[in-house]
Design a protein around this motif. Structure first.
Motif, PDB file in Angstrom:
ATOM      1  N   PHE A   1      17.766  18.801 -37.238  1.00  0.00           N
ATOM      2  CA  PHE A   1      17.941  17.354 -37.208  1.00  0.00           C
ATOM      3  C   PHE A   1      17.550  16.782 -38.562  1.00  0.00           C
ATOM      4  CE2 PHE A   1      16.590  12.972 -36.283  1.00  0.00           C
ATOM      5  CZ  PHE A   1      17.761  12.507 -35.710  1.00  0.00           C
ATOM      6  N   ALA A   2      18.471  16.066 -39.195  1.00  0.00           N
ATOM      7  CA  ALA A   2      18.198  15.440 -40.484  1.00  0.00           C
ATOM      8  C   ALA A   2      17.450  14.128 -40.276  1.00  0.00           C
ATOM      9  CB  ALA A   2      19.508  15.196 -41.226  1.00  0.00           C
ATOM     10  N   ILE A   3      16.493  13.862 -41.153  1.00  0.00           N
ATOM     11  CA  ILE A   3      15.656  12.670 -41.059  1.00  0.00           C
ATOM     12  C   ILE A   3      15.357  12.183 -42.477  1.00  0.00           C
ATOM     13  CG2 ILE A   3      13.575  14.099 -40.891  1.00  0.00           C
ATOM     14  CD1 ILE A   3      12.320  11.987 -39.100  1.00  0.00           C
ATOM     15  N   SER A   4      15.351  10.879 -42.663  1.00  0.00           N
ATOM     16  CA  SER A   4      15.061  10.345 -44.000  1.00  0.00           C
ATOM     17  C   SER A   4      13.619  10.675 -44.379  1.00  0.00           C
ATOM     18  CB  SER A   4      15.280   8.833 -44.040  1.00  0.00           C
ATOM     19  OG  SER A   4      14.256   8.169 -43.321  1.00  0.00           O
ATOM     20  N   ILE A   5      13.359  10.673 -45.659  1.00  0.00           N
ATOM     21  CA  ILE A   5      11.997  10.959 -46.132  1.00  0.00           C
ATOM     22  C   ILE A   5      11.031   9.889 -45.638  1.00  0.00           C
ATOM     23  CG2 ILE A   5      10.566  11.117 -48.208  1.00  0.00           C
ATOM     24  CD1 ILE A   5      12.955  12.535 -49.547  1.00  0.00           C
ATOM     25  N   GLU A   6      11.476   8.645 -45.605  1.00  0.00           N
ATOM     26  CA  GLU A   6      10.622   7.556 -45.127  1.00  0.00           C
ATOM     27  C   GLU A   6      10.277   7.750 -43.642  1.00  0.00           C
ATOM     28  OE1 GLU A   6      13.577   7.026 -46.721  1.00  0.00           O
ATOM     29  OE2 GLU A   6      12.775   6.444 -48.674  1.00  0.00           O
TER      30      GLU A   6
ATOM     31  N   TYR B   1      16.656  18.790 -48.274  1.00  0.00           N
ATOM     32  CA  TYR B   1      18.078  19.062 -48.472  1.00  0.00           C
ATOM     33  C   TYR B   1      18.790  17.761 -48.831  1.00  0.00           C
ATOM     34  CZ  TYR B   1      22.937  20.111 -47.223  1.00  0.00           C
ATOM     35  OH  TYR B   1      24.306  20.243 -47.239  1.00  0.00           O
ATOM     36  N   ASN B   2      19.412  17.706 -49.973  1.00  0.00           N
ATOM     37  CA  ASN B   2      20.285  16.615 -50.383  1.00  0.00           C
ATOM     38  C   ASN B   2      19.661  15.216 -50.243  1.00  0.00           C
ATOM     39  OD1 ASN B   2      22.708  15.675 -51.462  1.00  0.00           O
ATOM     40  ND2 ASN B   2      23.620  15.363 -49.456  1.00  0.00           N
ATOM     41  N   GLY B   3      18.396  15.076 -50.584  1.00  0.00           N
ATOM     42  CA  GLY B   3      17.741  13.766 -50.578  1.00  0.00           C
ATOM     43  C   GLY B   3      17.101  13.368 -49.265  1.00  0.00           C
ATOM     44  N   TYR B   4      17.090  14.240 -48.297  1.00  0.00           N
ATOM     45  CA  TYR B   4      16.439  13.973 -47.018  1.00  0.00           C
ATOM     46  C   TYR B   4      15.816  15.266 -46.504  1.00  0.00           C
ATOM     47  CZ  TYR B   4      20.999  15.663 -45.284  1.00  0.00           C
ATOM     48  OH  TYR B   4      22.133  16.387 -45.059  1.00  0.00           O
ATOM     49  N   LEU B   5      15.137  15.180 -45.365  1.00  0.00           N
ATOM     50  CA  LEU B   5      14.503  16.366 -44.780  1.00  0.00           C
ATOM     51  C   LEU B   5      15.254  16.783 -43.524  1.00  0.00           C
ATOM     52  CD1 LEU B   5      10.752  15.394 -45.149  1.00  0.00           C
ATOM     53  CD2 LEU B   5      12.037  17.009 -46.530  1.00  0.00           C
TER      54      LEU B   5
ATOM     55  N   TYR C   1       5.079  12.219 -39.724  1.00  0.00           N
ATOM     56  CA  TYR C   1       4.242  13.396 -39.954  1.00  0.00           C
ATOM     57  C   TYR C   1       2.969  13.159 -40.756  1.00  0.00           C
ATOM     58  CZ  TYR C   1       8.161  16.061 -38.144  1.00  0.00           C
ATOM     59  OH  TYR C   1       9.144  16.552 -37.349  1.00  0.00           O
ATOM     60  N   ILE C   2       2.848  12.022 -41.431  1.00  0.00           N
ATOM     61  CA  ILE C   2       1.653  11.791 -42.245  1.00  0.00           C
ATOM     62  C   ILE C   2       0.677  10.922 -41.466  1.00  0.00           C
ATOM     63  CG2 ILE C   2       0.730  10.738 -44.336  1.00  0.00           C
ATOM     64  CD1 ILE C   2       3.341  11.491 -45.722  1.00  0.00           C
ATOM     65  N   ASP C   3      -0.523  11.425 -41.305  1.00  0.00           N
ATOM     66  CA  ASP C   3      -1.588  10.687 -40.636  1.00  0.00           C
ATOM     67  C   ASP C   3      -2.322   9.872 -41.701  1.00  0.00           C
ATOM     68  OD1 ASP C   3      -3.704   9.724 -39.166  1.00  0.00           O
ATOM     69  OD2 ASP C   3      -4.506  11.698 -38.623  1.00  0.00           O
ATOM     70  N   LEU C   4      -2.125   8.567 -41.684  1.00  0.00           N
ATOM     71  CA  LEU C   4      -2.707   7.710 -42.712  1.00  0.00           C
ATOM     72  C   LEU C   4      -4.234   7.743 -42.705  1.00  0.00           C
ATOM     73  CD1 LEU C   4      -0.336   4.626 -42.623  1.00  0.00           C
ATOM     74  CD2 LEU C   4      -0.335   6.542 -44.206  1.00  0.00           C
TER      75      LEU C   4
END
Length: 82
Positions: A61-66, A41-45, A72-75
């Motif tokens: 809750f809004a959170i930046s993509i970074e 949504y609007n440049g963020y999640l 959430y990403i397991d490297l």
């Protein structure tokens, strides 16, 4: 469209309307006994915390993509040792 900070301060009803009417479903994750759906949504999640026991959305809750990538990403799934 609401900025990230304004979204997090907005009333629950407005967060729900904006997320489900203007957001785009991105992914779903589990966190303990909760399901976390992510909407772009609007440049963020937006994290939508769903309680399957009560069948209700508990919070938005809004959170930046970074920040979402860090959370959430397991490297270890991306980088495989040769």
């Amino acid at each position: 469209m609401l900025s990230l900070g304004v979204f997090n301060r907005a009333p629950y009803k407005l967060q729900r309307e904006e997320t489900f009417e203007k957001g785009e479903f991105f992914d779903v994750n589990s966190s303990g006994d909760r399901l976390i759906s992510l909407y772009y949504y609007n440049g963020y999640l937006v994290e939508v915390c769903f309680n399957p026991f009560t069948n209700e959305v508990e919070r938005f809750f809004a959170i930046s993509i970074e920040d979402a990538a860090d959370k959430y990403i397991d490297l270890s799934e991306i980088f495989v040792e040769a």
